[in-house]
Design a protein around this motif. Structure first.
Motif, PDB file in Angstrom:
ATOM      1  N   CYS A   1       0.653  -1.702   0.020  1.00  0.00           N
ATOM      2  CA  CYS A   1      -0.140   0.444  -0.041  1.00  0.00           C
ATOM      3  C   CYS A   1       0.930   1.165   0.225  1.00  0.00           C
ATOM      4  O   CYS A   1       1.586   2.035   0.832  1.00  0.00           O
ATOM      5  CB  CYS A   1      -0.736  -0.242   1.482  1.00  0.00           C
ATOM      6  SG  CYS A   1      -1.993  -1.099   1.352  1.00  0.00           S
TER       7      CYS A   1
ATOM      8  N   ASP B   1      -5.370  -0.738  -0.325  1.00  0.00           N
ATOM      9  CA  ASP B   1      -4.569  -1.274  -1.492  1.00  0.00           C
ATOM     10  C   ASP B   1      -4.701  -0.677  -2.539  1.00  0.00           C
ATOM     11  O   ASP B   1      -5.395  -0.812  -3.579  1.00  0.00           O
ATOM     12  CB  ASP B   1      -5.633  -2.924  -1.571  1.00  0.00           C
ATOM     13  CG  ASP B   1      -4.600  -3.573  -2.718  1.00  0.00           C
ATOM     14  OD1 ASP B   1      -3.274  -3.264  -2.900  1.00  0.00           O
ATOM     15  OD2 ASP B   1      -5.285  -4.668  -2.970  1.00  0.00           O
ATOM     16  N   ASP B   2      -3.464   0.392  -3.072  1.00  0.00           N
ATOM     17  CA  ASP B   2      -3.952   1.754  -3.925  1.00  0.00           C
ATOM     18  C   ASP B   2      -2.700   1.464  -5.096  1.00  0.00           C
ATOM     19  O   ASP B   2      -2.408   2.076  -5.719  1.00  0.00           O
ATOM     20  CB  ASP B   2      -3.778   2.776  -3.634  1.00  0.00           C
ATOM     21  CG  ASP B   2      -2.623   3.196  -2.761  1.00  0.00           C
ATOM     22  OD1 ASP B   2      -1.761   1.830  -2.592  1.00  0.00           O
ATOM     23  OD2 ASP B   2      -2.321   4.330  -2.187  1.00  0.00           O
ATOM     24  N   ILE B   3      -2.217   0.112  -5.169  1.00  0.00           N
ATOM     25  CA  ILE B   3      -1.067  -0.281  -6.500  1.00  0.00           C
ATOM     26  C   ILE B   3      -2.068  -1.193  -7.380  1.00  0.00           C
ATOM     27  O   ILE B   3      -2.061  -1.911  -6.881  1.00  0.00           O
ATOM     28  CB  ILE B   3       0.728  -0.674  -5.989  1.00  0.00           C
ATOM     29  CG1 ILE B   3       0.613   0.041  -4.754  1.00  0.00           C
ATOM     30  CG2 ILE B   3       1.533  -0.293  -7.230  1.00  0.00           C
ATOM     31  CD1 ILE B   3       0.726   1.436  -4.584  1.00  0.00           C
ATOM     32  N   SER B   4      -2.170  -0.655  -8.566  1.00  0.00           N
ATOM     33  CA  SER B   4      -2.567  -1.081  -9.248  1.00  0.00           C
ATOM     34  C   SER B   4      -1.674  -2.624  -9.985  1.00  0.00           C
ATOM     35  O   SER B   4      -0.318  -2.642  -9.690  1.00  0.00           O
ATOM     36  CB  SER B   4      -2.796  -0.743 -10.751  1.00  0.00           C
ATOM     37  OG  SER B   4      -1.331  -0.578 -12.329  1.00  0.00           O
ATOM     38  N   LEU B   5      -2.424  -3.661 -10.412  1.00  0.00           N
ATOM     39  CA  LEU B   5      -2.338  -4.662 -10.695  1.00  0.00           C
ATOM     40  C   LEU B   5      -1.406  -5.342 -11.130  1.00  0.00           C
ATOM     41  O   LEU B   5      -0.556  -5.379 -11.059  1.00  0.00           O
ATOM     42  CB  LEU B   5      -3.478  -6.054 -10.927  1.00  0.00           C
ATOM     43  CG  LEU B   5      -3.064  -7.655 -11.031  1.00  0.00           C
ATOM     44  CD1 LEU B   5      -2.359  -7.898 -10.010  1.00  0.00           C
ATOM     45  CD2 LEU B   5      -4.332  -8.449 -11.494  1.00  0.00           C
ATOM     46  N   GLU B   6      -1.207  -3.776 -12.280  1.00  0.00           N
ATOM     47  CA  GLU B   6      -0.395  -3.961 -13.930  1.00  0.00           C
ATOM     48  C   GLU B   6       1.192  -3.345 -12.793  1.00  0.00           C
ATOM     49  O   GLU B   6       2.380  -4.121 -13.548  1.00  0.00           O
ATOM     50  CB  GLU B   6      -0.400  -3.510 -14.468  1.00  0.00           C
ATOM     51  CG  GLU B   6       0.069  -3.407 -15.821  1.00  0.00           C
ATOM     52  CD  GLU B   6      -0.141  -1.496 -16.683  1.00  0.00           C
ATOM     53  OE1 GLU B   6      -1.345  -1.006 -16.000  1.00  0.00           O
ATOM     54  OE2 GLU B   6       0.801  -1.092 -17.723  1.00  0.00           O
ATOM     55  N   ASP B   7       1.081  -2.388 -11.678  1.00  0.00           N
ATOM     56  CA  ASP B   7       2.406  -2.219 -11.035  1.00  0.00           C
ATOM     57  C   ASP B   7       2.767  -2.636 -10.638  1.00  0.00           C
ATOM     58  O   ASP B   7       4.581  -3.252 -10.567  1.00  0.00           O
ATOM     59  CB  ASP B   7       1.833  -0.245 -10.025  1.00  0.00           C
ATOM     60  CG  ASP B   7       1.841   0.579 -11.773  1.00  0.00           C
ATOM     61  OD1 ASP B   7       2.330   0.552 -13.131  1.00  0.00           O
ATOM     62  OD2 ASP B   7       1.647   1.619 -11.149  1.00  0.00           O
ATOM     63  N   LYS B   8       1.578  -3.559 -10.200  1.00  0.00           N
ATOM     64  CA  LYS B   8       2.829  -4.570  -8.529  1.00  0.00           C
ATOM     65  C   LYS B   8       3.016  -5.734  -9.721  1.00  0.00           C
ATOM     66  O   LYS B   8       4.319  -5.590  -8.971  1.00  0.00           O
ATOM     67  CB  LYS B   8       1.196  -4.989  -7.862  1.00  0.00           C
ATOM     68  CG  LYS B   8       0.560  -4.541  -6.900  1.00  0.00           C
ATOM     69  CD  LYS B   8      -0.514  -5.746  -6.143  1.00  0.00           C
ATOM     70  CE  LYS B   8      -0.845  -4.888  -4.961  1.00  0.00           C
ATOM     71  NZ  LYS B   8      -2.333  -5.337  -4.420  1.00  0.00           N
TER      72      LYS B   8
END
Ligand code: SAM
Ligand code: SF4
Ligand code: F3S
Length: 475
Positions: A340, A381-388
């Protein structure tokens, strides 16, 4: 209570236990159970305790679920994906049950604890739900479930360690074994579900641990791994209160059981591993020189949000200390990408920390929000799946470089290896591990060699994950 009264009470309890066992065993006699385990080594170790409890009750293990009367699945909740995998597997087992109506399906472990009766009632996936501290009640619950009742026990305990139960080694190579030393976890890392699924930390009695290790040595085992979510906080006070055993003491006692036995341990928390532990490792050749020291993030602000209780600098100082006291020690870690609010710069801090530490291997994940945890309650939980996923890939690539570099650095060196099994690729090759826990493959050098032997191997090549070498004379 008077002594006589106490003895009578104990006898009554024993008799009730016997009567209970007698009433359960005819029902279970000759039946077969199949057990499948997911998650961490603790879960695999628990499955061996479960197997022991069932065998005591006249069940026998089968490696074939198609013929089992009872299918058990020992589950993990650490990430959402782990739970999805288990749900898929349960659906497959459910299909088998349709063709074999008397068969029972049971969920054990962390997912059982997290979801409790939900798996039984709402999802109707299983017949039994048993949490990690309730395995002793398994025979009684099987009996209830066989009679059509619901078999649920998810009570967590403050003192259950299963210390008196001799685990039945499942899928064992007869050479390496896990030995549980603590259960539960008192840390509250904000991302982690374990404190909720495994309860408070408790240490198993040092005597029962050492007894188990002695028995393994007598059976021919050559390597044990002491297990706990945070082994360094092991702390046991004997019954009379006059002896305290720390993790360093326990490690020493384990090493002294036999000089021919290798001792490993996992997992260490950076805040708890002490100089005493490092000096004990240095003192005994048979304590393997490898430390699994999960860092999770290389950035102090993120570490604070994670409630890891150390900073980047503190972690790096710990690594310096390890290198100082144990210059040839292997070092491995865990990392979480995209926690996060993690910024790109903070993610870069994880990569630079990895460079500094030169980890030999790491387990790497992207953040998966777990219901009920501190992070789920407090942070978005604010990081996009793509960025993760991209950040995770960068971490994986970095670890690939570091593992290759570390393995290339071993070329030309000679290591003492414990032979474990034949290589899957070529039956004429052995696989074993160095003290630093690196998998090593090498050709057999004579017909008398067998798993459990120690040999010296000179490394001449490597891949990212494996060292390749040849057996040489003792240097
Ligand atoms: N007790 C050990 C420790 O503190 O390092 C290991 C705990 S856990 C069983 C193993 C690893 O799973 C953790 O070190 C962490 O990297 C990862 N993990 C735990 N919770 C996670 C989550 N919510 N999302 C992604 N990874 C997670
Ligand atoms: Fe989870 Fe932290 Fe405990 Fe490890 S130390 S099990 S990450 S709460
Ligand atoms: Fe998973 Fe439970 Fe272990 S959540 S990682 S099986 S302690």
């Amino acid at each position: 209570m008077e002594l006589a009264e106490l003895i009578n009470k104990k006898h009554d309890e024993a008799r009730q236990g016997e009567a209970f066992k007698a009433s359960v065993t005819p029902l279970l006699h000759g039946k077969k159970f199949y057990i499948e385990s997911y998650g961490c080594a603790m879960n695999f170790s628990d499955s061996e305790v479960v197997a022991s409890i069932l065998q005591e009750n006249e069940f026998s293990a089968t490696p074939d679920f198609e013929v089992a009367d009872l299918i058990l699945i020992n589950t993990c909740s650490i990430r959402e994906k782990a739970e999805q995998t288990i749900r898929k597997r349960l659906t497959e087992f459910r299909k088998i049950k349709r063709t074999r109506p008397g068969m029972l399906i049971g969920v054990l472990g962390c997912m059982a604890e997290r979801l409790k009766a939900q798996l039984l009632e709402q999802e109707k996936l299983v017949d039994l739900v048993i949490g990690p501290d309730a395995y002793r009640s398994l025979p009684a619950l099987i009996k209830e479930a066989s009679g059509g009742q619901k078999g649920v026990n998810v009570l967590l305990s403050r003192d259950e360690t299963y210390g008196d139960i001799a685990p039945v080694r499942l899928n064992s190579n007869g050479i390496t074994a896990f030995v549980s030393i603590t259960r539960g976890c008192n840390n509250m890392c904000s991302f982690c579900v374990v404190p909720f699924t495994r309860g408070r930390e408790r240490s198993r009695s040092a005597n029962s641990i050492i007894e188990e290790i002695r028995s393994l040595v007598e059976q021919g085992y050559k390597e044990i791994t002491l297990l706990g979510q945070n082994v360094d906080s092991y702390h046991w006070v004997n019954e009379t209160g006059n002896e305290t055993v720390t993790f360093a003491n326990l490690l020493e006692q384990a090493a002294l059981v036999s000089t021919d036995l290798r001792v490993r341990f996992s997992t260490s928390h950076p805040k708890d591993i002490t100089d005493d532990v490092l000096y004990t490792m240095a003192k005994y050749e048979n304590i393997c020189k490898c430390i699994h020291l999960p860092v999770q993030s290389g950035n102090t602000r993120v570490l604070q949000l994670m409630n890891r209780t150390y900073s980047r600098e503190w972690y790096l100082a710990k690594v310096d200390r390890i290198r100082e006291i144990l210059p040839n020690c292997g070092l491995t870690s865990d990392m979480i990408a995209g926690f996060c609010t993690e910024t790109e710069e903070e993610h870069q801090d994880t990569l630079s920390l990895m460079d500094y530490c030169g980890f030999d291997m790491s387990y790497m994940y992207f953040y998966s929000e777990r219901p009920g945890t501190l992070a789920a309650r407090r942070f978005k939980d604010d990081i996009s799946l793509e960025d993760k996923k991209r950040r995770l890939q960068e971490i994986v690539d970095k670890q690939g470089e570091l593992s290759t570099k570390s393995n290339l650095n071993d070329i030309g060196k000679t290591f003492k290896i414990l032979i474990e099994t034949r290589s899957k690729r070529d039956a004429n090759d052995w696989t074993g591990r160095t003290s630093q826990n690196k998998i090593t493959v090498f050709p057999k050098s004579n017909e008398n060699q067998q798993p459990g032997d120690y040999v010296w191997v000179k490394i001449h090549d490597c891949t990212r994950a494996t060292l390749l070498g040849t057996i040489v004379d003792h240097p």
